[in-house]
Structures are given as structure tokens and as C-alpha cells.
Design a protein around this motif. Structure first.
Motif, mmCIF file in Angstrom:
data_model
loop_
_atom_site.group_PDB
_atom_site.id
_atom_site.type_symbol
_atom_site.label_atom_id
_atom_site.label_comp_id
_atom_site.label_asym_id
_atom_site.label_seq_id
_atom_site.Cartn_x
_atom_site.Cartn_y
_atom_site.Cartn_z
ATOM 1 N N LEU A 11 0.819 -1.216 0.000
ATOM 2 C CA LEU A 11 0.000 0.000 0.000
ATOM 3 C C LEU A 11 0.852 1.265 0.000
ATOM 4 O O LEU A 11 0.304 2.377 0.003
ATOM 5 N N GLY A 12 2.160 1.091 0.047
ATOM 6 C CA GLY A 12 3.060 2.245 0.129
ATOM 7 C C GLY A 12 3.232 2.767 1.543
ATOM 8 O O GLY A 12 3.677 3.893 1.742
ATOM 9 N N ILE A 13 2.881 1.927 2.532
ATOM 10 C CA ILE A 13 2.996 2.313 3.945
ATOM 11 C C ILE A 13 4.122 1.497 4.576
ATOM 12 O O ILE A 13 4.006 0.280 4.728
ATOM 13 N N ASN A 14 5.220 2.145 4.926
ATOM 14 C CA ASN A 14 6.369 1.439 5.487
ATOM 15 C C ASN A 14 6.244 1.220 6.989
ATOM 16 O O ASN A 14 6.829 0.286 7.537
ATOM 17 N N GLN A 15 5.518 2.094 7.646
ATOM 18 C CA GLN A 15 5.326 1.952 9.088
ATOM 19 C C GLN A 15 4.067 2.698 9.504
ATOM 20 O O GLN A 15 3.602 3.593 8.798
ATOM 21 N N VAL A 16 3.515 2.306 10.645
ATOM 22 C CA VAL A 16 2.326 2.964 11.173
ATOM 23 C C VAL A 16 2.694 3.659 12.477
ATOM 24 O O VAL A 16 3.610 3.241 13.183
ATOM 25 N N THR A 17 1.980 4.720 12.784
ATOM 26 C CA THR A 17 2.286 5.485 14.002
ATOM 27 C C THR A 17 1.477 5.023 15.197
ATOM 28 O O THR A 17 1.900 5.177 16.346
ATOM 29 N N HIS A 18 0.295 4.438 14.944
ATOM 30 C CA HIS A 18 -0.593 4.006 16.013
ATOM 31 C C HIS A 18 -1.196 2.648 15.646
ATOM 32 O O HIS A 18 -1.546 2.418 14.480
ATOM 33 N N VAL A 19 -1.323 1.789 16.642
ATOM 34 C CA VAL A 19 -2.013 0.509 16.466
ATOM 35 C C VAL A 19 -3.101 0.391 17.525
ATOM 36 O O VAL A 19 -2.860 0.626 18.712
ATOM 37 N N ALA A 20 -4.299 0.009 17.090
ATOM 38 C CA ALA A 20 -5.373 -0.381 18.003
ATOM 39 C C ALA A 20 -5.572 -1.877 17.812
ATOM 40 O O ALA A 20 -6.150 -2.321 16.813
ATOM 41 N N SER A 21 -5.064 -2.668 18.738
ATOM 42 C CA SER A 21 -5.153 -4.124 18.653
ATOM 43 C C SER A 21 -6.359 -4.574 19.458
ATOM 44 O O SER A 21 -6.356 -4.523 20.689
ATOM 45 N N LEU A 22 -7.388 -5.035 18.767
ATOM 46 C CA LEU A 22 -8.683 -5.316 19.390
ATOM 47 C C LEU A 22 -8.927 -6.796 19.634
ATOM 48 O O LEU A 22 -9.853 -7.146 20.357
ATOM 49 N N THR A 23 -8.108 -7.638 19.042
ATOM 50 C CA THR A 23 -8.313 -9.078 19.181
ATOM 51 C C THR A 23 -7.020 -9.828 18.887
ATOM 52 O O THR A 23 -6.196 -9.364 18.090
ATOM 53 N N HIS A 24 -6.806 -10.952 19.560
ATOM 54 C CA HIS A 24 -5.653 -11.828 19.323
ATOM 55 C C HIS A 24 -4.325 -11.066 19.322
ATOM 56 O O HIS A 24 -3.459 -11.305 18.480
ATOM 57 N N THR A 25 -4.166 -10.168 20.283
ATOM 58 C CA THR A 25 -2.922 -9.400 20.362
ATOM 59 C C THR A 25 -1.714 -10.314 20.492
ATOM 60 O O THR A 25 -0.663 -10.051 19.881
ATOM 61 N N ASP A 26 -1.838 -11.387 21.274
ATOM 62 C CA ASP A 26 -0.693 -12.276 21.463
ATOM 63 C C ASP A 26 -0.249 -12.905 20.142
ATOM 64 O O ASP A 26 0.948 -13.136 19.935
#
Length: 335
Positions: free
Chosen positions: A211-226
């Protein structure tokens, strides 16, 4: 009053005792309580988790999402009056809302959206509070801010993800990337406003790079984080922010150190459990959500209507939640 309860935790949902119809005494409101005539409820993963492990001495009533009408009020209530239509998520340390009448502290109650019926409204409180607090309070994204930032929402098709995707797209300037694993949930997340949708069952970094995205600044992990944790650390930018709402068995924060990633845990029940000084913020944010719904900025996240509120229909809803295949919110209406 009619109610649906359980007396023994840990039973499979197809067991007759897992949830059963019963009659219980009508509760009496305390000083700041509203007694609400329950019109519609929705089912959340927390319902199934408490049923699986929540202790009980006698019948215990689950449920933390309500739309209804105020029937009576306690002597110190100032925000509502009998006849008001309301929606709210309740407190996890009090009896739940699988019942005809329900008590709730007025400080965590909002006015029901005027443009929505009870079923559509019941789909929203718990997830709206969770998503709002996670995005704006925990991750610290300013409203109408975040330009140039990228938010990755893991599990964007679920209840919290469905409203978080809308809030991030409508109230911030972030690029929103949601994850979903099936064609129908991909379509759902796109309809909610995500700029991009990727599959959380496939390597995240490669899909983001496409998608042309090398990194993200924020993550909202809502499920299966482990399951995704190592990948989330990989795709997060240095000094990025990781927020989560689920319950991984363990979470080693050490991998976050190298990038100085901050960790943020959201639980929407915290304010009501501890009666924090800012408890009334949940009343305020629900009123804000109602206004955004009434003006068309947000839309209901109702996914499926499961019929009337009874044990059989609730057991079907719990089974779907436990399957991990629910899309949006599961709602029941009327007794």
C-alpha cells in the motif's frame, strides 16, 4: 421481572444451564440510579468471558449494552427524568441488563439518539465508549488531528472496530487501515470508512508495503494481540503507540523498548468500577456520540438482529460471539 441468568460458570453455551429464563425481584434504585425499562440489548465478548469464568452465588444476570426508557429515578438524580429515552453500557460490578428492569448510575448514561430506534441504539454504547477512550484518551489522538499519521486497527470488523473505524475516519486526519479476514468483513470495513483493508491472517508488513505504507504510528489491537504482537512491533514506527483491549495470557513489554513504543490498555469499565472523579465523562461522550449519529456523521454498527430477549436467542448470540465470526453488533429487542 423477566430475566435471563446463569448459576454455574464455565458451561458450554449449548448446555441448558448456561443461560436460562427466570423471574427476579424488581431492583430498587439508589441515590444516583436510574431504573430503566430495557427495550433492547446487545451482546459483547465480555458477556461470554464473564459467563465462562464469573463467580456467582445464585442467579447472575449478564449484559452491558442497553437502550431503554427511564422508569424511575433515585433521590439525587439530576441528569434524567422518568420517560427519557437513554442508552448506556452499565457497570461490570453490578447486575447486567438481560432483564426487563435495570439499574444504572446516571453519570454513565447518555440520551438515546433521536434518529435511531432502540435496537440500533443498543448496538453502540459499550463499543463507542471503548473506541472513543482508546483513540482520544489512551492513544492521545486529538480530534481533527493526526495528519500524516497512520492508524492500524486489528479486528476492524468487530463491534469496537466498527465504531473505531468511523471515529478515526470522521473525527481525525489519520490514514485508517483496518484488518479483516473474509470478503464480507473486508466490504464492511470499507463501508465504515477505512482507507485500506488488509488480512490479519497474512503477514502485515508486506501488505502495508504494497500500500506504500512502510510503518504505522498508532495501532489499536482489538483481538488476538498475542498472535500479532511481534508483527505489530515490527510495523510500528519509532516512538509509536500501541493500544489494546483484549486479554493476552502474557504481554512482554521488553520488545517495545528499542523503538520507545508506548503501551496503552483500555477498559471502559474502569471509570464506573472505581467511581473516578471524571466518571461523568462517559455521560458526556455518549451524548456526543448521539449527536454525531443524529447528524449522520456516524452510523449504527448493528450487524444482526437476534429477535426477542430470551435465553434461546441469547445462547445463539453467545455462540456466534464465541465463534469469532460476528460482524458488527448482535442485538436483541423486547421481551
Amino acid at each position: 421481572m423477566k430475566a435471563i441468568a446463569y448459576e454455574q460458570s464455565g458451561l458450554p453455551i449449548d448446555d441448558a444451564r448456561a443461560l436460562f429464563d427466570t423471574d427476579l425481584p424488581a431492583p430498587q434504585p439508589g441515590a444516583r440510579d436510574l431504573r430503566v425499562q430495557v427495550k433492547a440489548i446487545s451482546v459483547n465478548p465480555v458477556d461470554t468471558k464473564v459467563r465462562a469464568g464469573g463467580e456467582t452465588n445464585g442467579p447472575r444476570v449478564l449484559g452491558w449494552d442497553v437502550a431503554g426508557v427511564v422508569e424511575s429515578v433515585g433521590p439525587e438524580v439530576t441528569l434524567f427524568k422518568p420517560g427519557d429515552e437513554v442508552f448506556y453500557a452499565g457497570s461490570i460490578i453490578r447486575p447486567g441488563c438481560y432483564s426487563e428492569l435495570h439499574l444504572v448510575d446516571e453519570r454513565i448514561v447518555g440520551r438515546k439518539p433521536a434518529s435511531l430506534g432502540f435496537a440500533d441504539s443498543a448496538a453502540l454504547p459499550l463499543t463507542s465508549i471503548t473506541a472513543w477512550e482508546l483513540l482520544f484518551d489512551r492513544l492521545g489522538v486529538p480530534e481533527q488531528g493526526g495528519e500524516g499519521d497512520v492508524l492500524l486497527i486489528v479486528g476492524a470488523a468487530g463491534g469496537v472496530g466498527s465504531i473505531l473505524t468511523q471515529l478515526a475516519r470522521q473525527l481525525t486526519k489519520m490514514t485508517v487501515v483496518g484488518t479483516a479476514s473474509r470478503p464480507e468483513t473486508h466490504d464492511w470495513v470499507r463501508q465504515l470508512g477505512a482507507h485500506h483493508v488488509i488480512d490479519h491472517h497474512q503477514p502485515l508488513a508486506a501488505q502495508l508495503e504494497n500500500l506504500g505504507i512502510n510503518q504505522v504510528t498508532h495501532v489499536a489491537s482489538l483481538t488476538h494481540t498475542d498472535s500479532h504482537y511481534a508483527q505489530l512491533v515490527e510495523v510500528l514506527a519509532p516512538q509509536g503507540k500501541l493500544g489494546l483491549i483484549d486479554d493476552p495470557a502474557t504481554l512482554d513489554a521488553t520488545p517495545l523498548k528499542r523503538k520507545a513504543i508506548s503501551l496503552h490498555w483500555e477498559l471502559m469499565f474502569t471509570r464506573s468500577m472505581f467511581e473516578t472523579d471524571d466518571m461523568i465523562k462517559q455521560h458526556e461522550l455518549l451524548n456526543r456520540v448521539a449527536a454525531l449519529l443524529d447528524e449522520g456523521t456516524l452510523s449504527t454498527t448493528l450487524g444482526q438482529h437476534f429477535g426477542t430477549i430470551n435465553a434461546d436467542n441469547l445462547k445463539r448470540a453467545h455462540a456466534l460471539i464465541e465463534s469469532g465470526k460476528a460482524r458488527g453488533k448482535l442485538v436483541l429487542e423486547g421481551f
